[in-house]
Enzyme design. Structure first.
Site, mmCIF file in Angstrom:
data_model
loop_
_atom_site.group_PDB
_atom_site.id
_atom_site.type_symbol
_atom_site.label_atom_id
_atom_site.label_comp_id
_atom_site.label_asym_id
_atom_site.label_seq_id
_atom_site.Cartn_x
_atom_site.Cartn_y
_atom_site.Cartn_z
ATOM 1 N NE ARG A 299 -4.297 -1.296 0.079
ATOM 2 C CZ ARG A 299 -5.380 -1.185 0.850
ATOM 3 N NH1 ARG A 299 -5.481 -0.211 1.706
ATOM 4 N NH2 ARG A 299 -6.349 -2.046 0.716
ATOM 5 N NE ARG B 279 -7.570 5.589 2.247
ATOM 6 C CZ ARG B 279 -8.455 4.690 2.665
ATOM 7 N NH1 ARG B 279 -9.739 4.947 2.629
ATOM 8 N NH2 ARG B 279 -8.054 3.535 3.151
ATOM 9 N NE ARG C 206 -10.146 6.951 -4.001
ATOM 10 C CZ ARG C 206 -11.436 7.150 -4.237
ATOM 11 N NH1 ARG C 206 -11.815 7.982 -5.168
ATOM 12 N NH2 ARG C 206 -12.340 6.498 -3.544
ATOM 13 C CG ASP D 159 -8.693 -3.448 -4.547
ATOM 14 O OD1 ASP D 159 -8.110 -2.806 -3.660
ATOM 15 O OD2 ASP D 159 -9.486 -4.380 -4.310
ATOM 16 C CE1 TYR E 181 -12.896 -7.680 1.600
ATOM 17 C CE2 TYR E 181 -11.232 -9.262 0.904
ATOM 18 C CZ TYR E 181 -11.621 -8.204 1.698
ATOM 19 O OH TYR E 181 -10.746 -7.678 2.615
HETATM 20 O O1 CP3 Z 1 -0.006 0.379 -3.182
HETATM 21 C C1 CP3 Z 1 -0.376 -0.806 -3.322
HETATM 22 O O2 CP3 Z 1 -0.152 -1.698 -2.474
HETATM 23 C C2 CP3 Z 1 -1.028 -1.213 -4.637
HETATM 24 C C3 CP3 Z 1 -2.443 -1.164 -4.741
HETATM 25 C C4 CP3 Z 1 -3.331 -2.051 -3.871
HETATM 26 C C5 CP3 Z 1 -4.561 -1.605 -3.347
HETATM 27 N N1 CP3 Z 1 -5.191 -2.655 -2.749
HETATM 28 C C6 CP3 Z 1 -5.083 -0.232 -3.487
HETATM 29 C C7 CP3 Z 1 -6.201 0.199 -2.632
HETATM 30 C C8 CP3 Z 1 -3.188 -3.398 -3.505
HETATM 31 C C9 CP3 Z 1 -2.039 -4.358 -3.751
HETATM 32 C C10 CP3 Z 1 -4.383 -3.775 -2.803
HETATM 33 C C11 CP3 Z 1 -4.642 -5.136 -2.296
HETATM 34 C C12 CP3 Z 1 -5.885 -5.413 -1.555
HETATM 35 N N2 CP3 Z 1 -7.121 -4.881 -1.755
HETATM 36 C C13 CP3 Z 1 -5.996 -6.415 -0.557
HETATM 37 C C14 CP3 Z 1 -4.883 -7.329 -0.085
HETATM 38 C C15 CP3 Z 1 -3.956 -6.662 0.860
HETATM 39 C C16 CP3 Z 1 -4.534 -6.295 2.201
HETATM 40 O O3 CP3 Z 1 -4.631 -5.069 2.452
HETATM 41 O O4 CP3 Z 1 -4.891 -7.182 2.972
HETATM 42 C C17 CP3 Z 1 -7.332 -6.412 -0.111
HETATM 43 C C18 CP3 Z 1 -7.919 -7.306 0.967
HETATM 44 C C19 CP3 Z 1 -8.043 -5.447 -0.892
HETATM 45 C C20 CP3 Z 1 -9.495 -5.117 -0.840
HETATM 46 C C21 CP3 Z 1 -9.714 -3.708 -0.445
HETATM 47 N N3 CP3 Z 1 -9.453 -2.618 -1.270
HETATM 48 C C22 CP3 Z 1 -10.226 -3.219 0.776
HETATM 49 C C23 CP3 Z 1 -10.634 -4.077 1.963
HETATM 50 C C24 CP3 Z 1 -10.263 -1.816 0.667
HETATM 51 C C25 CP3 Z 1 -10.837 -0.845 1.669
HETATM 52 C C26 CP3 Z 1 -9.910 -0.568 2.787
HETATM 53 C C27 CP3 Z 1 -9.261 0.766 2.613
HETATM 54 O O5 CP3 Z 1 -8.063 0.873 2.884
HETATM 55 O O6 CP3 Z 1 -9.972 1.709 2.239
HETATM 56 C C28 CP3 Z 1 -9.740 -1.465 -0.602
HETATM 57 C C29 CP3 Z 1 -9.571 -0.108 -1.150
HETATM 58 C C30 CP3 Z 1 -8.193 0.293 -1.606
HETATM 59 N N4 CP3 Z 1 -7.357 -0.475 -2.357
HETATM 60 C C31 CP3 Z 1 -7.569 1.547 -1.374
HETATM 61 C C32 CP3 Z 1 -6.318 1.507 -2.030
HETATM 62 C C33 CP3 Z 1 -5.302 2.589 -2.128
HETATM 63 C C34 CP3 Z 1 -8.173 2.726 -0.611
HETATM 64 C C35 CP3 Z 1 -9.348 3.287 -1.362
HETATM 65 C C36 CP3 Z 1 -9.277 4.783 -1.699
HETATM 66 O O7 CP3 Z 1 -8.232 5.328 -2.062
HETATM 67 O O8 CP3 Z 1 -10.342 5.405 -1.662
#
Ligand code: CP3
Length: 354
Positions: free
Chosen positions: A35, A39, A48, A85, A161
């Site tokens: 990540r 944000r 974003r 994602d 999910y």
């Molecule tokens: O920078 C990176 O790592 C690359 C991009 C990336 C994202 N999600 C962007 C993201 C990667 C590799 C992921 C993986 C991901 N997504 C996982 C596995 C890793 C982990 O965290 O356990 C999972 C379970 C998801 C599913 C997911 N996506 C959730 C549960 C959420 C909401 C939680 C949150 O942080 O808001 C997301 C959204 C998400 N994916 C965001 C980002 C940057 C935040 C959303 C936003 O910017 O509005």
């Protein structure tokens, strides 16, 4: 014994991130953070805000490439990770996926064979094309020495999910479906696995240097279920990708798998394993020796919020514990939004000084 493919030895000379996989000596271990685009970075929040929804950003090659590169510009990590994602796969299969602001993902849950039949594997390729275009653009814009990591969610985690319809603490809906309707659940896992191979294959063809498979909920299964739903589908994905790209390094992240992690490494054939925050640093060193595997990890993301002496002390302990092993510095889980970017810069400095 693991053989090092000759193609990898060559590429590792150019990209330090790949050196541990080629068993080449490094000064400081390579570093990137899960990540790392997100944000906590003001420049991410700015892009974003103009992208529309979160999924719109994932499918916008220009903007997704920009946010992939932002943390490289700011911190000079050894690897960029594609901005996308894990839920792009169910979305491409035709499931409704939305990200409500501050609430995490919401999906129309799959609960029956009829729901499953509505998924459409044929449309996957067209949606993925936008992500592959992001990879191409990103590769072209990155410095030559920066590796690009592609990724997908592991079938089990993606299924939690798809069946639960949202994140949960115990993944109960998916675990119940796996017990009560194993045939249907097995079909779902196969559909996700097939789509994930297509997703990863396209990312590698477009320029990804390595792959990470995120199994964030691997820790919620007992050992027999772990073998069936975590190990077996991951092994299949690894095998199919290695057939096409024998020199491709693949990292698995079976979060919270605990004492099942060595078995996971051995049975899936991954080249690297990302260890979560709760895994002991002594265990990381032992795992690397016993399985001859690259280990990655495992700083607590909350220490990156804390900073200061506590951060310095733990970084030192990790570096000492894994010294001399094939190792990549990372967190034990993703960066949290309240992380001060200065602490990330400090971390990179601490790791590179050692
Ligand atoms: O920078 C990176 O790592 C690359 C991009 C990336 C994202 N999600 C962007 C993201 C990667 C590799 C992921 C993986 C991901 N997504 C996982 C596995 C890793 C982990 O965290 O356990 C999972 C379970 C998801 C599913 C997911 N996506 C959730 C549960 C959420 C909401 C939680 C949150 O942080 O808001 C997301 C959204 C998400 N994916 C965001 C980002 C940057 C935040 C959303 C936003 O910017 O509005």
């Amino acid at each position: 014994m693991r053989e090092i493919p000759s193609g990898l030895i060559e590429r590792a000379r150019q990209r330090p991130f790949l050196k541990p996989f080629a068993r080449q000596a490094v000064g400081a271990p390579p570093i990137w953070l899960m990540r790392q685009a997100g944000r906590y970075l003001p420049e991410y929040r700015e892009v974003r805000a103009k992208a529309g929804s979160f999924l719109d950003l994932c499918y916008n090659p220009e903007l997704a490439s920009e946010v992939t590169i932002q943390p490289i510009r700011r911190f000079g990590f050894d690897a960029a990770i594609l901005f996308s994602d894990i839920l792009v796969v169910p979305h491409a299969l035709g499931q409704t996926v939305t990200f409500a602001e501050g609430e995490g993902p919401r999906l129309d849950p799959i609960r029956s064979a009829m729901d499953l039949a509505r998924l459409n594997e044929l449309q996957v390729g067209r949606k993925f094309e936008l992500v592959f275009e992001t990879v191409r653009r990103t590769r072209a814009a990155l410095p030559a020495e920066t590796a690009l990591i592609g990724f997908c969610g592991a079938p089990w985690t993606v299924a939690t999910y798809m069946v639960g319809g949202r994140g949960s603490v115990d993944q109960a809906e998916a675990r119940l479906m796996a017990y009560q309707e194993p045939e249907i659940f097995s079909q779902l896992i196969d559909i996700i696995s097939t789509a994930s191979v297509t997703y990863l294959d396209g990312q590698v063809a477009a320029g990804a240097d390595a792959i990470q498979i995120f199994d964030s909920w691997a820790g919620s299964l007992p050992d027999d279920e772990f073998d069936r739903w975590v190990v077996a589908p991951t092994r299949r994905i690894v095998r199919e990708l290695k057939q096409r790209y024998p020199a491709l390094p693949i990292i698995g992240f079976p979060r919270a798998a605990g004492d099942k992690i060595a078995h996971y490494v051995r049975e899936t054939g991954v080249d690297g394993v990302s260890c979560d925050t709760t895994f002991s640093i002594r265990g990381m060193a032992e795992l690397s020796s016993a399985e001859n595997v690259v280990v990655q990890g495992n700083l607590d993301p909350l220490l990156l919020v804390t900073g200061g002496a506590a951060l310095e002390k733990r970084v030192e302990e990790i570096l000492t514990a894994v010294s001399g092993r094939p190792f990549i510095f990372n967190l034990g889980h993703g960066i949290v939004p309240q992380t001060p970017p200065e602490n990330v810069a400090k971390l990179v400095q601490l790791v590179r000084r050692g």
